[in-house]
Design a protein around this motif. Structure first.
Motif, PDB file in Angstrom:
ATOM      1  N   LEU A 117       0.823  -1.209   0.000  1.00 25.14           N
ATOM      2  CA  LEU A 117       0.000   0.000   0.000  1.00 25.14           C
ATOM      3  C   LEU A 117       0.858   1.260   0.000  1.00 25.14           C
ATOM      4  N   TYR A 118       1.868   1.164   0.870  1.00 26.32           N
ATOM      5  CA  TYR A 118       2.756   2.325   0.972  1.00 26.32           C
ATOM      6  C   TYR A 118       3.467   2.589  -0.362  1.00 26.32           C
ATOM      7  N   GLU A 119       3.957   1.467  -0.951  1.00 23.30           N
ATOM      8  CA  GLU A 119       4.647   1.600  -2.243  1.00 23.30           C
ATOM      9  C   GLU A 119       3.742   2.251  -3.268  1.00 23.30           C
ATOM     10  N   VAL A 120       2.483   1.693  -3.252  1.00 19.35           N
ATOM     11  CA  VAL A 120       1.509   2.195  -4.225  1.00 19.35           C
ATOM     12  C   VAL A 120       1.244   3.666  -3.998  1.00 19.35           C
ATOM     13  N   LEU A 121       1.120   3.965  -2.690  1.00 19.21           N
ATOM     14  CA  LEU A 121       0.889   5.376  -2.351  1.00 19.21           C
ATOM     15  C   LEU A 121       2.011   6.270  -2.841  1.00 19.21           C
ATOM     16  N   GLN A 122       3.238   5.732  -2.536  1.00 20.96           N
ATOM     17  CA  GLN A 122       4.417   6.489  -2.993  1.00 20.96           C
ATOM     18  C   GLN A 122       4.367   6.720  -4.504  1.00 20.96           C
ATOM     19  N   LEU A 123       4.052   5.625  -5.165  1.00 26.60           N
ATOM     20  CA  LEU A 123       3.979   5.670  -6.625  1.00 26.60           C
ATOM     21  C   LEU A 123       2.963   6.708  -7.078  1.00 26.60           C
ATOM     22  N   GLN A 124       1.837   6.590  -6.326  1.00 25.98           N
ATOM     23  CA  GLN A 124       0.737   7.492  -6.699  1.00 25.98           C
ATOM     24  C   GLN A 124       1.138   8.946  -6.486  1.00 25.98           C
ATOM     25  N   LYS A 125       1.818   9.126  -5.301  1.00 29.53           N
ATOM     26  CA  LYS A 125       2.230  10.479  -4.963  1.00 29.53           C
ATOM     27  C   LYS A 125       3.189  11.040  -6.015  1.00 29.53           C
ATOM     28  N   ARG A 126       4.115  10.110  -6.382  1.00 27.68           N
ATOM     29  CA  ARG A 126       5.106  10.537  -7.381  1.00 27.68           C
ATOM     30  C   ARG A 126       4.408  10.908  -8.694  1.00 27.68           C
ATOM     31  N   ALA A 127       3.443   9.997  -9.001  1.00 26.00           N
ATOM     32  CA  ALA A 127       2.708  10.251 -10.242  1.00 26.00           C
ATOM     33  C   ALA A 127       1.976  11.577 -10.175  1.00 26.00           C
ATOM     34  N   GLN A 128       1.397  11.775  -8.925  1.00 31.12           N
ATOM     35  CA  GLN A 128       0.676  13.027  -8.707  1.00 31.12           C
ATOM     36  C   GLN A 128       1.581  14.232  -8.943  1.00 31.12           C
ATOM     37  N   ARG A 129       2.787  14.083  -8.330  1.00 33.67           N
ATOM     38  CA  ARG A 129       3.727  15.202  -8.429  1.00 33.67           C
ATOM     39  C   ARG A 129       4.139  15.436  -9.889  1.00 33.67           C
ATOM     40  N   ALA A 130       4.394  14.306 -10.531  1.00 34.49           N
ATOM     41  CA  ALA A 130       4.790  14.417 -11.943  1.00 34.49           C
ATOM     42  C   ALA A 130       3.691  15.079 -12.756  1.00 34.49           C
ATOM     43  N   LEU A 131       2.488  14.630 -12.390  1.00 35.90           N
ATOM     44  CA  LEU A 131       1.337  15.205 -13.075  1.00 35.90           C
ATOM     45  C   LEU A 131       1.276  16.706 -12.869  1.00 35.90           C
ATOM     46  N   HIS A 132       1.468  17.036 -11.592  1.00 34.06           N
ATOM     47  CA  HIS A 132       1.440  18.448 -11.242  1.00 34.06           C
ATOM     48  C   HIS A 132       2.492  19.231 -12.024  1.00 34.06           C
ATOM     49  N   ASP A 133       3.688  18.631 -11.999  1.00 32.82           N
ATOM     50  CA  ASP A 133       4.783  19.277 -12.741  1.00 32.82           C
ATOM     51  C   ASP A 133       4.426  19.446 -14.206  1.00 32.82           C
ATOM     52  N   LEU A 134       3.914  18.345 -14.705  1.00 35.30           N
ATOM     53  CA  LEU A 134       3.560  18.375 -16.122  1.00 35.30           C
ATOM     54  C   LEU A 134       2.505  19.419 -16.402  1.00 35.30           C
ATOM     55  N   GLU A 135       1.566  19.463 -15.423  1.00 36.70           N
ATOM     56  CA  GLU A 135       0.490  20.439 -15.617  1.00 36.70           C
ATOM     57  C   GLU A 135       1.047  21.862 -15.672  1.00 36.70           C
ATOM     58  N   THR A 136       1.919  22.136 -14.652  1.00 31.41           N
ATOM     59  CA  THR A 136       2.486  23.501 -14.639  1.00 31.41           C
ATOM     60  C   THR A 136       3.292  23.761 -15.919  1.00 31.41           C
ATOM     61  N   GLN A 137       4.038  22.679 -16.281  1.00 25.89           N
ATOM     62  CA  GLN A 137       4.846  22.829 -17.502  1.00 25.89           C
ATOM     63  C   GLN A 137       3.978  23.115 -18.702  1.00 25.89           C
ATOM     64  N   GLN A 138       2.872  22.354 -18.649  1.00 26.03           N
ATOM     65  CA  GLN A 138       1.956  22.529 -19.779  1.00 26.03           C
ATOM     66  C   GLN A 138       1.391  23.946 -19.811  1.00 26.03           C
ATOM     67  N   LEU A 139       1.084  24.392 -18.555  1.00 26.58           N
ATOM     68  CA  LEU A 139       0.549  25.752 -18.454  1.00 26.58           C
ATOM     69  C   LEU A 139       1.542  26.752 -19.007  1.00 26.58           C
ATOM     70  N   LYS A 140       2.784  26.515 -18.541  1.00 22.77           N
ATOM     71  CA  LYS A 140       3.839  27.436 -18.951  1.00 22.77           C
ATOM     72  C   LYS A 140       4.000  27.425 -20.463  1.00 22.77           C
ATOM     73  N   SER A 141       4.064  26.197 -20.963  1.00 14.74           N
ATOM     74  CA  SER A 141       4.295  26.084 -22.404  1.00 14.74           C
ATOM     75  C   SER A 141       3.116  26.647 -23.180  1.00 14.74           C
ATOM     76  N   SER A 142       1.919  26.435 -22.567  1.00  9.19           N
ATOM     77  CA  SER A 142       0.760  26.978 -23.282  1.00  9.19           C
ATOM     78  C   SER A 142       0.813  28.506 -23.303  1.00  9.19           C
ATOM     79  N   SER A 143       1.250  29.054 -22.151  1.00 13.70           N
ATOM     80  CA  SER A 143       1.354  30.526 -22.129  1.00 13.70           C
ATOM     81  C   SER A 143       2.436  30.987 -23.089  1.00 13.70           C
TER      82      SER A 143
END
Lengths: 598, 448
Positions: free
Chosen positions: A111-137
């Motif tokens: 569960l913890y691993e999965v959570l970690q994974l999820q968190k990482r994915a979340q963070r990556a997603l977040h990063d990607l989102e911001t990046q996307q925002l930036k790139s879109s701007s």
């Protein structure tokens, strides 16, 4: 059963996790607590898993959530989950069933691993989102700029085309103008041609007309002659005598010759008068030139002697004046001559003279400013001149004496040599010669003494000359200082300077006192230097000055009766100064003399 | 300054004899000879028709009266009043008649310049000179009366003949380098002949007495050229006035230009004095304006004038010539040297109201006289540096280096001075109006 099992697990797990993980899991406590609370809130433990991975899991599975795991299909679920986990790349973490019971630790780990994974994915997603925002701007910005550039391009393109159009129009205009010019030129050419053709035509016509006219005149004349015009007549009561009273003469070749002769005589007369007038003009001009030359010589020569009495310059000047006279003579001759080279000579000499005059004038200009000083200098120069004369005279005397001695020596030798042939005569004469010899020796001694005297005198004289030079230098310094003071007296500072000056002169006056000199030499030296300083730089009249004067006053070196020493008024001061000037100089020179051996 | 009474004359024919003793005037067909000092009539001759031209012989013994319409010339003798001579040129016509310098020959130019007839009063002999050229000044006698130069035109070329006046012997005959000769004039010393071309070309040629070309001068091309020429009495200068409003002074040694005098519309030269004639009408009160005064006092109508010195720079009134017409009113039409060679007076046609006086020693402008009316005539005193001029009004003007005066001619009725000339002594002036003459004695002014 699972419920009972599961229920106590989360609580300790929670507490365990909280105690154990908090230090490491600082980054997302809120999320964690929320999750944990939700977990704690939800009694069914597996329910939270699909909730969190709702995005990843298909809806069908979501709908099947309740049916995913049941008592019966736990092992399948576990395998499924294991597979899934494997596929996710979480190796080493797998659920094991021990006799159908799922142990909590791997589950939690998983569960913890999965959570970690999820968190990482979340963070990556977040990063990607911001990046996307930036790139879109960025994109937007780029789009904007590209849009703007496009506009600009369009604009410039339009402008360019406009300019092109203008250029084209101008070109067109140029072309038309060139055409115009060409046509105009052609027109001009045509008109010129027309004019010239007309001119020739006109000339031709006029000539024709004139010819016709002359022909007509000729005919008319002929007619008149032929017709014997009766009216053409002269009626006179009687003949009139010629105005000169002479009778008319026949036309003969002699007459012709006479006319020619007269004509040439008239011409010759005219040329002669013209020649004469030119000659007189020429001679007058020459006279003027001569006069100018003479004047120039007159102006140049005497003044130069006055201005430059130095011996070296004098001789030069004499040479120059001689040269001038020579040239003058030569030009005088040349006046009589009248050829090219004479003119050249004359002009050359005049030019030379003119140059001299010019330089002389320049010198005069420069000297004009020093005229006042020169007047002062003059008497000194006079004394110098006297000395020079004296020197010359003495030299001459010396020369004469030398000659005299030489002559006497010669005579003596002759006398000595001549009686050598006859011994008797020699013997006879011996006494005489001896006597004479003695006398001559005496004389010789006397002469040598005289010579020495002369030498000494001469030395003295040179010394005196050297001294004079020194004196002169000092005088010149004094003069410069005086000029300076004069100059400074004209400045607005003069009012301030005056008292100090008067004091200085007072001090100077003191220095002239012989008693002062005798009484104390050190103060005298001081005064001298100070007086010098007063002469050289009156501006920096030292503060010491009044103090020295005061000192003298206190020492009673200045008699109270001497008023001019502390004369307060400026005019009085200048007067006294003028009066004192020569004496001052002499005193200084005396002092210098006394000081020079020291 | 005194004035004589007024006498009648016609055709402006009034001449003083060369010796200065007599004054001859023509009134219609009558010739009146007066003693100059007393103005008494000495002789009265009656001619056959109205006299067109009258001239004294050089020795003051004969007077020639020409009646061009009839082709007649009558000669009268002063010594023998009953002596008479009539020359008839016949059907060929007469356009000009003149004395030869010896006073014993008469030169008649026929119509169309067909020929010049030389009549001798000594021998009645007649001789012809063919091909004379009709131009501005085709004949000129040297000052000593020995030679005559005549411009001729043969085969479309200009020639010059020099005759000895004694016996009309042809001394020299040469072709002149002109396109269309316009005039010739001897230098006062009789050794140089100045010949100038027509106004189409600026060209002046100088020939020696023996026909050699001494020099030729041309200031410019392609424009209207010479308008007037004058020798200085010393033969030293030759002044050439042209259409470019300039006077060029040539010297007698190199025949090159010494200087040129411009006639600018604005006078900047500070050394020159500009005299401006100012008219002032007499102020008359209305109560004085009675019929009596109007009739008696004619000075009411004549305006007084005086000269004022204008501050420099001064503007000279200029008229614009009409470029469409021939002989445009522009350029130097008249120039005259004073008897002592010191001054030169010039008149520029497009500044008709101004007379310019130049100093020939400094070669600079000396004075400008700005009149209220166009200058008609100006003459130098033959003895003194004094210039008389008239402008067609009732005044006579005098200029001398000392200054300028304007004098009203104080005669009854208006005497409008059309022209004037000096008596040879310089003591008096003869003023001519349209039909009258008046003598003006100016000696007093000189004494003052």
């Amino acid at each position: 059963m699972s419920r009972t099992l599961e229920n106590p697990i989360p609580v300790p797990a929670e507490g365990f996790v909280g105690d154990w993980w908090t230090p490491a899991m600082m980054p997302d406590p809120s999320l964690d607590t929320k999750e944990l609370s939700s977990i704690s809130g939800i009694s069914v433990s597996p329910s939270h898993h699909p909730l969190h991975s709702s995005m990843a899991l298909p809806k069908t599975s979501y709908s099947v959530i309740s049916a995913f795991c049941s008592e019966e299909n736990i092992p399948q679920c576990i395998t499924y989950i294991n597979q899934e986990v494997c596929s996710l790349g979480l190796t080493g973490v797998s659920l094991e069933t021990k006799a159908g019971v799922v142990s909590a630790v791997p589950v939690l780990n998983l569960l913890y691993e999965v959570l970690q994974l999820q968190k990482r994915a979340q963070r990556a997603l977040h990063d990607l989102e911001t990046q996307q925002l930036k790139s879109s701007s960025d994109l937007e910005h780029l789009q904007h700029s590209s849009c703007r550039l496009k506009d600009q391009l369009e604009h410039t393109r339009r402008e360019n085309s406009g300019l092109h159009e203008g250029e084209r129009q101008l070109q067109l205009r140029i072309k038309t103008l060139q055409n115009c010019l060409k046509s105009e030129k052609e027109e001009v050419q045509k008109l010129q041609n027309i004019v010239s053709s007309r001119a020739t035509q006109y000339n031709h016509d006029t000539k024709r007309r004139e010819r016709e006219c002359t022909k007509l005149k000729e005919r008319l004349n002929q007619l008149l002659v032929d017709k014997r015009d009766k009216k053409l007549s002269i009626e006179m009561s009687n003949y009139v005598g010629r105005s000169d009273g002479k009778r008319g003469l026949w036309k003969t070749s002699k007459m012709e010759a006479r006319h020619e002769g007269e004509m040439y005589r008239a011409l010759l007369g005219d040329y002669e008068t013209r020649h004469r007038s030119l000659m007189t003009e020429n001679s007058e001009l020459k006279k003027v030139l001569q006069l100018m030359k003479k004047d120039m010589i007159a102006i140049l020569s005497p003044k130069k002697v006055l201005v430059q009495p130095e011996p070296a310059d004098d001789s030069l000047e004499q040479a120059v004046s001689e040269d001038e006279e020579e040239s003058g003579d030569c030009s005088r001759e040349s006046v009589e001559q009248s050829c090219e080279q004479a003119r050249q000579q004359l002009t050359d000499s005049i030019r030379l003279q003119w140059r001299k005059l010019k330089s002389h004038m320049q010198r005069l200009d420069s000297q004009a400013s020093l005229v006042a000083c020169q007047e002062l200098e003059r008497d000194e120069m006079m004394s110098r001149k006297e000395q020079e004369d004296e020197m010359q005279r003495m030299r001459l005397e010396l020369q004469q004496c030398k000659e005299f001695i030489h002559m006497q020596q010669q005579l003596l030798q002759q006398q000595l040599s001549s009686p050598c042939d006859e011994e008797t005569a020699a013997l006879l004469n011996d006494c005489y010669t001896l006597e004479e010899k003695e006398r001559l020796k005496e004389e010789w001694r006397l002469f040598s003494e005289q010579k020495r005297n002369f030498e000494r005198e001469r030395k003295n004289f040179t010394e005196a000359a050297i001294r004079l030079g020194h004196e002169r230098r000092s005088f010149e310094e004094d003069r410069a200082a005086w000029l300076k003071t004069q100059f400074l007296n004209m400045t607005p500072f003069v009012e301030r300077k005056r008292p100090a000056l008067s004091e200085a002169y007072g001090a100077l006056a003191v220095s002239t006192e012989p008693e002062a000199k005798l009484q104390s030499t050190p103060p005298l030296l001081v005064t001298k230097s100070q007086s010098n300083s007063v002469f050289s730089t009156p501006k920096s009249a030292p503060l010491k000055m009044p103090s020295t004067a005061d000192l003298y006053r206190t020492l009673h070196l200045i008699p109270e009766s001497r008023g001019h020493g502390k004369c307060p008024s400026g005019e009085m001061l200048t007067k006294s100064r003028l009066r004192n000037c020569p004496t001052d100089c002499s005193v200084i020179s005396l002092v210098r003399d006394e000081n020079s051996p020291v | 300054m005194n004035f004589s009474e007024v006498f009648k004359q016609s055709n402006q024919l009034c001449k003083v004899s060369p010796d200065g003793k007599y004054l001859a005037t023509c009134v219609q067909y009558r010739l009146v000879v007066r003693d100059f000092s007393s103005l008494q009539i000495v002789h009265l001759y009656t001619c056959l028709d109205q006299v067109m031209h009258m001239e004294w012989s050089s020795d003051s013994l004969f007077i020639l009266c020409a009646m061009y319409k009839r082709g007649l010339v009558q000669v009268w003798s002063l010594e023998q009043p009953d002596w008479h001579c009539k020359i008839d040129e016949g059907s060929i016509g007469l356009v000009s008649s003149r004395w030869s310098p010896d006073g014993r020959h008469i030169l008649n130019t026929t119509e169309f310049s067909l020929r010049v007839t030389v009549w001798s009063l000594c021998t009645k002999a007649v001789s012809y000179i063919k091909y004379p050229k009709a131009c501005q000044k085709g004949v000129d006698f040297s000052a000593d009366g020995r030679y005559m130069a005549l411009a001729e035109r043969r085969e479309c070329k200009d020639y010059i003949s020099v005759f000895v006046c004694d016996d009309w012997h042809l001394l020299r005959h040469f072709e002149s380098e002109t396109q269309d000769l316009s005039g010739l004039e001897w230098s006062p010393n009789g050794c140089v002949l100045a010949v100038w071309d027509s106004c189409l070309e600026y060209k002046i040629l100088l020939y020696s007495l023996d026909g050699r070309l001494l020099s030729s001068y041309s200031a410019y091309e392609w424009s209207l050229g010479i308008k007037s020429v004058a020798w200085s009495p010393s033969s030293q200068f030759l002044a050439v006035g042209s259409y470019d409003e300039k006077v060029r002074i040539l010297n007698h040694i190199t025949w090159k230009k010494i200087t040129e005098f411009e006639h600018p519309a604005t006078i900047m030269n500070t050394k020159a004095v500009v005299f401006k004639e100012v008219e002032k009408r007499p102020v008359v009160g209305s109560e004085d304006l009675s019929i009596h005064q109007l009739t008696v006092d004619n000075s009411l109508f004549s305006t007084q004038s005086k000269y004022e010195i204008t501050q420099l720079p001064a503007q000279v009134p200029v008229i614009k010539p009409d470029p469409e017409r021939a002989n445009p009113k522009i350029g130097i039409s008249a120039l005259a040297f004073s008897a002592d060679n010191r001054f030169l007076a010039t008149k520029n046609d497009n500044m008709p109201q101004s007379l310019w006086v130049w100093d020939m020693q400094r070669l600079s402008l000396l004075a400008v006289l700005e009149q209220t009316a166009p200058v008609r005539c100006f003459v130098w005193d033959p003895r003194r540096p004094r210039l008389a001029l008239c402008t067609g009004n009732t005044k006579v003007y005098l200029w001398s280096p000392a200054g300028c005066v304007s004098v009203n001619v104080p005669v009854e009725g208006s005497f409008q001075v059309q022209s004037l000339f000096w008596h040879c002594s310089g003591s008096s002036l003869v003023l001519l109006s349209k039909e009258h003459i008046c003598l003006c004695y100016v000696e007093a002014e000189e004494e003052k």
